[in-house]
Design a protein around this motif. Structure first.
Motif, PDB file in Angstrom:
ATOM      1  N   ALA A 179      -6.767  -9.446 -20.526  1.00 44.88           N
ATOM      2  CA  ALA A 179      -5.601 -10.036 -20.262  1.00 44.88           C
ATOM      3  C   ALA A 179      -5.963 -11.581 -20.863  1.00 44.88           C
ATOM      4  CB  ALA A 179      -4.870 -10.044 -19.406  1.00 44.88           C
ATOM      5  N   ASP A 180      -5.169 -12.325 -21.537  1.00 46.01           N
ATOM      6  CA  ASP A 180      -5.532 -13.788 -21.784  1.00 46.01           C
ATOM      7  C   ASP A 180      -5.063 -14.763 -20.668  1.00 46.01           C
ATOM      8  OD1 ASP A 180      -2.842 -13.687 -22.428  1.00 46.01           O
ATOM      9  OD2 ASP A 180      -3.096 -14.185 -24.267  1.00 46.01           O
ATOM     10  N   GLN A 181      -4.389 -14.356 -19.603  1.00 43.10           N
ATOM     11  CA  GLN A 181      -3.917 -15.141 -18.363  1.00 43.10           C
ATOM     12  C   GLN A 181      -4.248 -14.252 -17.189  1.00 43.10           C
ATOM     13  OE1 GLN A 181       0.657 -13.247 -19.226  1.00 43.10           O
ATOM     14  NE2 GLN A 181       0.364 -15.634 -19.037  1.00 43.10           N
ATOM     15  N   PRO A 182      -4.197 -14.984 -16.048  1.00 43.40           N
ATOM     16  CA  PRO A 182      -4.377 -14.222 -14.853  1.00 43.40           C
ATOM     17  C   PRO A 182      -3.806 -13.025 -14.627  1.00 43.40           C
ATOM     18  CG  PRO A 182      -4.366 -16.636 -14.536  1.00 43.40           C
ATOM     19  CD  PRO A 182      -3.758 -16.255 -15.898  1.00 43.40           C
ATOM     20  N   VAL A 183      -4.117 -11.823 -13.695  1.00 39.45           N
ATOM     21  CA  VAL A 183      -3.387 -10.740 -13.617  1.00 39.45           C
ATOM     22  C   VAL A 183      -3.724 -10.357 -12.099  1.00 39.45           C
ATOM     23  CG1 VAL A 183      -3.246  -8.430 -14.154  1.00 39.45           C
ATOM     24  CG2 VAL A 183      -3.956  -9.929 -15.961  1.00 39.45           C
ATOM     25  N   LEU A 184      -2.446 -10.439 -11.464  1.00 41.14           N
ATOM     26  CA  LEU A 184      -2.414  -9.952 -10.138  1.00 41.14           C
ATOM     27  C   LEU A 184      -2.092  -8.574  -9.863  1.00 41.14           C
ATOM     28  CD1 LEU A 184      -2.742 -11.260  -7.197  1.00 41.14           C
ATOM     29  CD2 LEU A 184      -0.145 -11.374  -7.160  1.00 41.14           C
ATOM     30  N   VAL A 185      -2.926  -7.618  -9.389  1.00 43.15           N
ATOM     31  CA  VAL A 185      -2.689  -6.298  -9.400  1.00 43.15           C
ATOM     32  C   VAL A 185      -2.523  -5.943  -7.836  1.00 43.15           C
ATOM     33  CG1 VAL A 185      -3.514  -3.803  -9.879  1.00 43.15           C
ATOM     34  CG2 VAL A 185      -4.353  -5.845 -11.364  1.00 43.15           C
ATOM     35  N   ASP A 186      -1.606  -5.167  -7.290  1.00 49.93           N
ATOM     36  CA  ASP A 186      -1.174  -4.509  -6.259  1.00 49.93           C
ATOM     37  C   ASP A 186      -1.551  -3.255  -6.191  1.00 49.93           C
ATOM     38  OD1 ASP A 186      -0.295  -3.805  -3.594  1.00 49.93           O
ATOM     39  OD2 ASP A 186       1.978  -4.133  -4.290  1.00 49.93           O
ATOM     40  N   PHE A 187      -2.609  -2.788  -5.348  1.00 48.05           N
ATOM     41  CA  PHE A 187      -3.141  -1.360  -5.340  1.00 48.05           C
ATOM     42  C   PHE A 187      -2.216  -0.789  -4.167  1.00 48.05           C
ATOM     43  CE2 PHE A 187      -6.511  -3.434  -7.672  1.00 48.05           C
ATOM     44  CZ  PHE A 187      -6.999  -2.366  -8.371  1.00 48.05           C
ATOM     45  N   TRP A 188      -1.570  -0.032  -4.340  1.00 46.22           N
ATOM     46  CA  TRP A 188      -0.442   0.659  -3.463  1.00 46.22           C
ATOM     47  C   TRP A 188      -0.412   2.348  -3.675  1.00 46.22           C
ATOM     48  CZ3 TRP A 188       4.405   3.016  -4.073  1.00 46.22           C
ATOM     49  CH2 TRP A 188       4.593   3.117  -5.759  1.00 46.22           C
ATOM     50  N   ALA A 189       0.149   2.889  -2.473  1.00 47.39           N
ATOM     51  CA  ALA A 189       0.598   4.316  -2.740  1.00 47.39           C
ATOM     52  C   ALA A 189       1.970   4.351  -2.037  1.00 47.39           C
ATOM     53  CB  ALA A 189      -0.312   5.213  -2.193  1.00 47.39           C
ATOM     54  N   PRO A 190       2.630   5.223  -2.707  1.00 49.67           N
ATOM     55  CA  PRO A 190       4.212   5.501  -1.916  1.00 49.67           C
ATOM     56  C   PRO A 190       4.259   5.899  -0.646  1.00 49.67           C
ATOM     57  CG  PRO A 190       3.770   7.056  -3.939  1.00 49.67           C
ATOM     58  CD  PRO A 190       2.266   6.209  -3.782  1.00 49.67           C
ATOM     59  N   TRP A 191       3.430   6.523   0.045  1.00 51.28           N
ATOM     60  CA  TRP A 191       3.409   6.802   1.299  1.00 51.28           C
ATOM     61  C   TRP A 191       2.911   5.713   2.594  1.00 51.28           C
ATOM     62  CZ3 TRP A 191      -1.447   5.899   3.013  1.00 51.28           C
ATOM     63  CH2 TRP A 191      -2.603   5.823   2.095  1.00 51.28           C
ATOM     64  N   CYS A 192       2.441   4.679   1.882  1.00 51.49           N
ATOM     65  CA  CYS A 192       1.932   3.330   2.629  1.00 51.49           C
ATOM     66  C   CYS A 192       3.039   2.356   3.121  1.00 51.49           C
ATOM     67  CB  CYS A 192       0.883   2.731   1.793  1.00 51.49           C
ATOM     68  SG  CYS A 192       0.423   1.135   2.454  1.00 51.49           S
ATOM     69  N   GLY A 193       3.278   2.443   4.504  1.00 52.40           N
ATOM     70  CA  GLY A 193       4.234   1.589   5.094  1.00 52.40           C
ATOM     71  C   GLY A 193       4.064   0.239   4.732  1.00 52.40           C
TER      72      GLY A 193
END
Length: 108
Positions: A20-34
């Protein structure tokens, strides 16, 4: 997911995030995670606040093991800020929007 929040996958992680040519914020998550559910509205707010300047998205670790393993995701939620294909910030756990904003601003 909110309109500005992207969905990342193993298949397109290289092109969508690393190249990507700009910063990227990635949230690593799962559906069962409160705590992941608690963080979701914050991620939506960050995506809206930085629209056009930072790509913001989520990656379901249950469906995308390869990328999660490559980046050492051992606890979720983990949010990583990438810039130029490099990890520049890492947040583990529920993080306030102000903390994300402070770190993102320092990389713009």
């Amino acid at each position: 997911m909110a309109g500005n929040v992207l969905e990342f996958s193993d298949d397109k992680f290289q092109s969508d995030v690393m190249d990507a040519d700009q910063p990227v914020l990635v949230d690593f998550w799962a559906p069962w995670c409160g705590p992941c559910k608690m963080l979701a509205p914050t991620i939506d707010e960050v995506a809206n606040q930085y629209e056009g300047r930072v790509r913001v998205g989520k990656m379901n670790t249950d469906e995308n093991h390869v990328t999660a393993t490559q980046h050492g995701i051992s606890a979720i939620p983990t949010v990583i800020l990438f810039k130029g294909g490099e990890v520049v910030e890492r947040f583990v756990g529920v993080t306030p929007k102000e903390k994300f904003a402070e770190k993102i601003d320092s990389h713009l």
